[in-house]
Design a protein around this motif. Structure first.
Motif, mmCIF file in Angstrom:
data_model
loop_
_atom_site.group_PDB
_atom_site.id
_atom_site.type_symbol
_atom_site.label_atom_id
_atom_site.label_comp_id
_atom_site.label_asym_id
_atom_site.label_seq_id
_atom_site.Cartn_x
_atom_site.Cartn_y
_atom_site.Cartn_z
ATOM 1 N N LEU A 57 0.824 -1.207 0.000
ATOM 2 C CA LEU A 57 0.000 0.000 0.000
ATOM 3 C C LEU A 57 0.864 1.266 0.000
ATOM 4 N N CYS A 58 1.947 1.259 0.784
ATOM 5 C CA CYS A 58 2.828 2.429 0.830
ATOM 6 C C CYS A 58 3.497 2.673 -0.511
ATOM 7 N N SER A 59 3.975 1.607 -1.155
ATOM 8 C CA SER A 59 4.646 1.788 -2.445
ATOM 9 C C SER A 59 3.665 2.246 -3.512
ATOM 10 N N GLY A 60 2.449 1.738 -3.485
ATOM 11 C CA GLY A 60 1.434 2.197 -4.431
ATOM 12 C C GLY A 60 1.098 3.662 -4.240
ATOM 13 N N LEU A 61 1.033 4.086 -2.996
ATOM 14 C CA LEU A 61 0.786 5.495 -2.704
ATOM 15 C C LEU A 61 1.955 6.366 -3.155
ATOM 16 N N GLY A 62 3.176 5.888 -2.975
ATOM 17 C CA GLY A 62 4.350 6.632 -3.403
ATOM 18 C C GLY A 62 4.398 6.814 -4.920
ATOM 19 N N ILE A 63 3.953 5.803 -5.646
ATOM 20 C CA ILE A 63 3.957 5.890 -7.106
ATOM 21 C C ILE A 63 2.834 6.797 -7.597
ATOM 22 N N THR A 64 1.602 6.528 -7.131
ATOM 23 C CA THR A 64 0.455 7.255 -7.688
ATOM 24 C C THR A 64 0.346 8.680 -7.154
ATOM 25 N N ALA A 65 0.388 8.829 -5.836
ATOM 26 C CA ALA A 65 0.209 10.166 -5.264
ATOM 27 C C ALA A 65 1.483 10.992 -5.349
ATOM 28 N N GLY A 66 2.634 10.337 -5.283
ATOM 29 C CA GLY A 66 3.888 11.064 -5.282
ATOM 30 C C GLY A 66 4.459 11.271 -6.673
#
Length: 122
Positions: free
Chosen positions: A77-86
């Motif tokens: 979940l953290c890596s997905g957030l880093g890719i999409t939101a970041g």
């Protein structure tokens, strides 16, 4: 083919019909004329990757402890957030502004995803 409906007399849009009539058209080669070339390196790498993924899923579902499963889902979940939101929305499209603590957190999350670098100005 031009879109249907009323047209402006002069437009910056280019259509196939706007080509120079004297120019030779670009003809695509047909599928019959192409020869298949199997890149065995890619075949082997993709096969090994998917074999490892199936084995990893087997180990995840049968041998891993619950804490490991929970931590893996958290990192996912953290890596997905880093890719999409970041990397995607914040730095590539500049869709929103973020303060320094959030930017640092998204940088860390994008690093967990092991994606390419991001060009930012902290």
């Amino acid at each position: 083919m031009r879109p249907q409906g009323p047209q402006m007399p002069e437009s910056w849009d280019l259509y196939e019909t706007d080509l120079n009539k004297d120019a030779t058209p670009i003809v695509q080669t047909s599928a019959d004329e192409r020869k298949w070339k199997i890149v065995w390196r890619n075949v082997i790498l993709v096969t090994l990757l998917h074999t490892g993924a199936v084995y990893g899923a087997y180990l995840f579902l049968t041998k891993a402890m619950w804490a490991t499963r929970l931590f893996a889902v958290f990192l996912y979940l953290c890596s997905g957030l880093g890719i999409t939101a970041g990397a995607h929305r914040l730095w590539a499209h500049k869709a929103y502004k973020a303060k320094l603590p959030l930017r640092i957190l998204l940088i860390a999350f994008n690093t967990i995803a092991f994606q390419d670098k991001i060009a930012i100005g902290l």
